[in-house]
Design a protein around this motif. Structure first.
Motif, mmCIF file in Angstrom:
data_model
loop_
_atom_site.group_PDB
_atom_site.id
_atom_site.type_symbol
_atom_site.label_atom_id
_atom_site.label_comp_id
_atom_site.label_asym_id
_atom_site.label_seq_id
_atom_site.Cartn_x
_atom_site.Cartn_y
_atom_site.Cartn_z
ATOM 1 N N ILE A 15 37.097 32.767 47.983
ATOM 2 C CA ILE A 15 36.153 31.916 47.252
ATOM 3 C C ILE A 15 35.451 32.819 46.250
ATOM 4 C CG2 ILE A 15 34.138 30.411 47.390
ATOM 5 C CD1 ILE A 15 34.854 29.883 50.303
ATOM 6 N N CYS A 16 35.494 32.461 44.975
ATOM 7 C CA CYS A 16 34.833 33.311 43.996
ATOM 8 C C CYS A 16 34.354 32.492 42.802
ATOM 9 C CB CYS A 16 35.758 34.439 43.539
ATOM 10 S SG CYS A 16 37.291 33.871 42.831
ATOM 11 N N LYS A 17 33.582 33.166 41.972
ATOM 12 C CA LYS A 17 32.987 32.487 40.826
ATOM 13 C C LYS A 17 33.987 32.361 39.679
ATOM 14 C CE LYS A 17 28.243 34.022 41.634
ATOM 15 N NZ LYS A 17 27.110 34.795 41.059
ATOM 16 N N SER A 18 33.768 31.380 38.847
ATOM 17 C CA SER A 18 34.589 31.188 37.667
ATOM 18 C C SER A 18 34.530 32.430 36.784
ATOM 19 C CB SER A 18 34.061 29.981 36.900
ATOM 20 O OG SER A 18 34.933 29.625 35.865
ATOM 21 N N GLY A 19 35.679 32.831 36.265
ATOM 22 C CA GLY A 19 35.745 34.005 35.398
ATOM 23 C C GLY A 19 36.218 35.262 36.117
ATOM 24 N N THR A 67 52.500 41.575 43.836
ATOM 25 C CA THR A 67 51.132 41.064 43.708
ATOM 26 C C THR A 67 51.068 40.007 42.618
ATOM 27 O OG1 THR A 67 50.492 42.782 42.120
ATOM 28 C CG2 THR A 67 50.112 43.248 44.463
ATOM 29 N N LEU A 68 50.211 39.026 42.869
ATOM 30 C CA LEU A 68 49.919 37.982 41.890
ATOM 31 C C LEU A 68 48.437 38.084 41.566
ATOM 32 C CD1 LEU A 68 50.427 35.241 40.350
ATOM 33 C CD2 LEU A 68 49.871 34.101 42.501
ATOM 34 N N THR A 69 48.113 38.269 40.299
ATOM 35 C CA THR A 69 46.717 38.306 39.880
ATOM 36 C C THR A 69 46.424 37.088 39.030
ATOM 37 O OG1 THR A 69 46.711 40.729 39.880
ATOM 38 C CG2 THR A 69 44.943 39.634 38.674
ATOM 39 N N VAL A 70 45.473 36.285 39.489
ATOM 40 C CA VAL A 70 45.005 35.137 38.715
ATOM 41 C C VAL A 70 43.863 35.644 37.858
ATOM 42 C CG1 VAL A 70 44.148 32.774 38.818
ATOM 43 C CG2 VAL A 70 45.641 33.643 40.639
ATOM 44 N N THR A 71 44.083 35.730 36.567
ATOM 45 C CA THR A 71 43.090 36.339 35.689
ATOM 46 C C THR A 71 42.089 35.301 35.196
ATOM 47 O OG1 THR A 71 44.467 36.002 33.735
ATOM 48 C CG2 THR A 71 44.742 38.078 34.928
ATOM 49 N N SER A 72 40.832 35.706 35.128
ATOM 50 C CA SER A 72 39.761 34.849 34.637
ATOM 51 C C SER A 72 39.900 33.435 35.213
ATOM 52 C CB SER A 72 39.799 34.803 33.106
ATOM 53 O OG SER A 72 38.693 34.097 32.603
ATOM 54 N N ALA A 73 39.865 33.386 36.533
ATOM 55 C CA ALA A 73 40.126 32.123 37.232
ATOM 56 C C ALA A 73 39.064 31.069 36.928
ATOM 57 C CB ALA A 73 40.201 32.374 38.724
ATOM 58 N N ASP A 98 51.688 33.559 54.925
ATOM 59 C CA ASP A 98 50.834 32.485 55.434
ATOM 60 C C ASP A 98 50.084 31.746 54.328
ATOM 61 O OD1 ASP A 98 49.878 34.009 58.601
ATOM 62 O OD2 ASP A 98 51.542 32.699 58.045
ATOM 63 N N GLY A 99 50.180 32.232 53.102
ATOM 64 C CA GLY A 99 49.527 31.553 51.992
ATOM 65 C C GLY A 99 48.097 32.027 51.776
ATOM 66 N N THR A 100 47.622 31.804 50.562
ATOM 67 C CA THR A 100 46.245 32.142 50.184
ATOM 68 C C THR A 100 45.593 30.902 49.613
ATOM 69 O OG1 THR A 100 46.806 34.437 49.655
ATOM 70 C CG2 THR A 100 44.800 33.542 48.660
ATOM 71 N N ARG A 101 44.490 30.515 50.237
ATOM 72 C CA ARG A 101 43.765 29.363 49.714
ATOM 73 C C ARG A 101 42.699 29.877 48.755
ATOM 74 N NH1 ARG A 101 44.763 24.552 51.185
ATOM 75 N NH2 ARG A 101 45.796 25.196 53.120
ATOM 76 N N LEU A 102 42.825 29.536 47.493
ATOM 77 C CA LEU A 102 41.924 30.030 46.443
ATOM 78 C C LEU A 102 40.988 28.918 46.009
ATOM 79 C CD1 LEU A 102 41.096 32.199 44.353
ATOM 80 C CD2 LEU A 102 42.944 31.357 42.891
ATOM 81 N N SER A 103 39.702 29.190 46.109
ATOM 82 C CA SER A 103 38.691 28.228 45.660
ATOM 83 C C SER A 103 37.819 28.892 44.607
ATOM 84 C CB SER A 103 37.816 27.774 46.828
ATOM 85 O OG SER A 103 38.569 27.092 47.791
ATOM 86 N N ILE A 104 37.798 28.321 43.430
ATOM 87 C CA ILE A 104 36.998 28.867 42.328
ATOM 88 C C ILE A 104 35.811 27.933 42.111
ATOM 89 C CG2 ILE A 104 37.005 29.637 39.938
ATOM 90 C CD1 ILE A 104 38.956 31.148 41.750
ATOM 91 N N LEU A 105 34.622 28.520 42.188
ATOM 92 C CA LEU A 105 33.411 27.695 42.066
ATOM 93 C C LEU A 105 32.983 27.551 40.612
ATOM 94 C CD1 LEU A 105 31.492 29.256 45.069
ATOM 95 C CD2 LEU A 105 32.966 27.240 45.051
#
Lengths: 116, 111
Positions: free
Chosen positions: A12-16, A78-84, A109-116
């Motif tokens: 879980i992380c902030k936008s950007g 590795t997969l990097t989602v930039t400036s999410a 097992d997967g990664t659940r990504l939540s961008i606030l």
């Protein structure tokens, strides 16, 4: 059987923010790994094929600069989602295939990504 | 265009029932067909089929491939609540080893 480890399992992380997801093959060497994205109640959508020592092959409509893939060794991609941004929130899954003849893909097992 | 079609999309049964899940495919350079089970996390591998007519079996699950008619079935006998999941079918096609995925069959087994 083949084991694929994916980390982290939840972010879980902030936008950007840029977020890096790791995929490791634990008991075999994977020259090819695959990165998928899955939305709720939908099937897997292949994003890109990660090739050890060379550039990844991206599927149509997937932004290369947004989703950076690095496959620097035979056991790690590795997969990097930039400036999410919030629309990048999703379930990201990697898979790897033992290159020996007729082996199936095995998934992390997967990664659940939540961008606030 | 390569495609994999699964049916039914969803299914609700009672414990003890037998279910048959269907998967048809149209892919170029077909190599193999795979079945996976997905619960809350990522898919777990069930079967890989490469030859027609040879049944693969694992406990109460079995699967068979028909390369002439381009389909596969997954059977689950004496279903249990723990069988509740989405069952995904995928065809391995071409030299790049990409998997072409179906939309899955969502199975709910009620006690």
């Amino acid at each position: 059987g083949a084991v694929v480890s994916q980390h982290p399992s939840w972010v879980i992380c902030k936008s950007g923010t840029s977020v890096k997801i790791e995929c490791r093959s634990l008991d075999f060497q994977a020259t090819t790994m695959f990165w998928y994205r899955q939305f709720p109640k939908q099937s897997l959508m292949l994003m890109a094929t990660s090739n050890e020592g060379s550039k990844a092959t991206y599927e149509q409509g997937v932004e290369k600069d947004k989703f950076l893939i690095n496959h620097a060794s035979l056991t790690l991609s590795t997969l990097t989602v930039t400036s999410a941004h919030p629309e990048d929130s999703s379930f990201y899954i990697c898979s790897a295939r033992d290159p020996q003849y007729l082996q199936p893909q095995h998934f992390g097992d997967g990664t659940r990504l939540s961008i606030l | 265009e390569d495609k994999v079609v699964q049916s039914p999309l969803s299914l609700v049964v009672h414990e003890g029932d037998t279910v048959t899940l269907n998967c048809s495919y149209e892919v170029t350079n077909f190599r193999s067909l795979l079945w996976y089970k997905q619960e809350k996390k990522a898919p777990t591998f069930l079967f890989m089929l490469t030859s027609s007519g040879i049944e693969k079996k694992s406990g109460r699950l079995s699967s068979i491939l028909d390369k002439k008619e381009l389909f596969s079935i997954l059977n689950i006998t004496a279903t249990q609540t723990g069988d509740s999941a989405v069952y995904l079918c995928a065809a391995n096609a071409g030299n790049n080893r990409k998997l072409i995925w179906g939309l899955g069959t969502s199975l709910a087994v009620n006690p």
